[in-house]
Design an enzyme around this catalytic site. Sequence first.
Site, mmCIF file in Angstrom:
data_model
loop_
_atom_site.group_PDB
_atom_site.id
_atom_site.type_symbol
_atom_site.label_atom_id
_atom_site.label_comp_id
_atom_site.label_asym_id
_atom_site.label_seq_id
_atom_site.Cartn_x
_atom_site.Cartn_y
_atom_site.Cartn_z
ATOM 1 N N GLU A 1 0.997 -1.313 0.026
ATOM 2 C CA GLU A 1 -0.021 -0.066 0.064
ATOM 3 C C GLU A 1 0.912 1.247 -0.086
ATOM 4 O O GLU A 1 0.451 2.388 -0.709
ATOM 5 C CB GLU A 1 -0.921 0.163 1.235
ATOM 6 C CG GLU A 1 -2.200 -0.873 1.121
ATOM 7 C CD GLU A 1 -1.631 -2.405 1.228
ATOM 8 O OE1 GLU A 1 -2.399 -3.432 0.878
ATOM 9 O OE2 GLU A 1 -0.662 -2.749 1.861
ATOM 10 N N HIS B 1 -11.082 -5.872 7.635
ATOM 11 C CA HIS B 1 -11.876 -5.347 6.396
ATOM 12 C C HIS B 1 -13.045 -4.699 6.529
ATOM 13 O O HIS B 1 -13.912 -4.575 5.657
ATOM 14 C CB HIS B 1 -12.255 -6.902 5.746
ATOM 15 C CG HIS B 1 -10.945 -7.941 5.156
ATOM 16 N ND1 HIS B 1 -9.859 -8.380 6.212
ATOM 17 C CD2 HIS B 1 -10.675 -8.291 4.025
ATOM 18 C CE1 HIS B 1 -9.266 -9.071 5.275
ATOM 19 N NE2 HIS B 1 -9.648 -8.981 4.212
#
Length: 329
Positions: free
Chosen positions: A65, A134
């Site tokens: 990321e 998540h």
Amino acid sequence: MGKTETESHTLVESVRDGLAGELERDEDVLVMGEDVGENGGVFRATEGLHAEFGDDRVIDTPLAESGIIGTAIGMAAYGLKPVAEIQFLGFIYPGFDQIVSHAARLRTRSRGRFTCPMVVRAPYGGGIRAPEHHSESSEAFFAHQPGLTVVVPSTPHDAKGLLASAIRSPDPVIFLEPKLIYRAFREDVPTEPYEVPIGEAAVRREGTDISVYTWGAMARPTMEAAEELAGEIDVEVVDLRTLSPLDEETIVESFEKTGRAAIVHEAPKTGGFGAEIVATLQEHSLLYQEAPIERIAGFDAPFPLYSLEDYYLPEPARITEGIREAVEF
């Protein structure tokens, strides 16, 4: 004037359609992220774009990321308009330094010599029975940082139009997509590219007794609660759509009409963005206030798994209870 051509879209289909429209409109736009190419993204938000626009415009990246966002910043400084996907908002933290230390500051650090026209897209929020990391709803982290725009659509129409506005912005935008409602409902969306203005809230339901402010996936249960209370309490529902810049004018105008307010968000209550709305109302409209402002939010605990997920998220019954408490004070 001819009738606008539309198609019935879910929210995730509108995201895909919005990306396709901007890739077609502007050759400087590109899409990048993990599995966004041939695989079409974890939620299929980029499905078919690789085949249509090729490797140079739809780029599969390593699972990193910080690298995805850092590369996008370099591209933006060079003059491109990257749209970087982070698969889940809970995965964004390795790239947080790149966002707040570099993307958000590039314009001021360079005294306007460089801008950072990039978008970071991330599915966010709970309700889909996912494992840890998540189901994050940490929008307040980004709204707190000057230099960042934070956008959260709640409908297919707004998703496409706000995404176009985000991609065309000269400054970095965090574009949070409520995955709980990715495929929850459909509405007619114009087939041609269009913009929905950033920084403008939408009054989803007019009312006179209480103003309820919300965004993202929580707009639907808030509307359900408002409809359930119809005939008993006349609820005005304001969908913020953009958290930064915040549409203070619409927020204050609604509160001065009703005198009561509640805020609904799924992030933990303490330090959540709802507190900023409370502060805004106190600063601008204290003399109109008739009751304490209710915050109907997630709990101050890590997002739970599976069996407790529905209990954690504000749902119509809990929203209805909070609205009644504010009105009956």
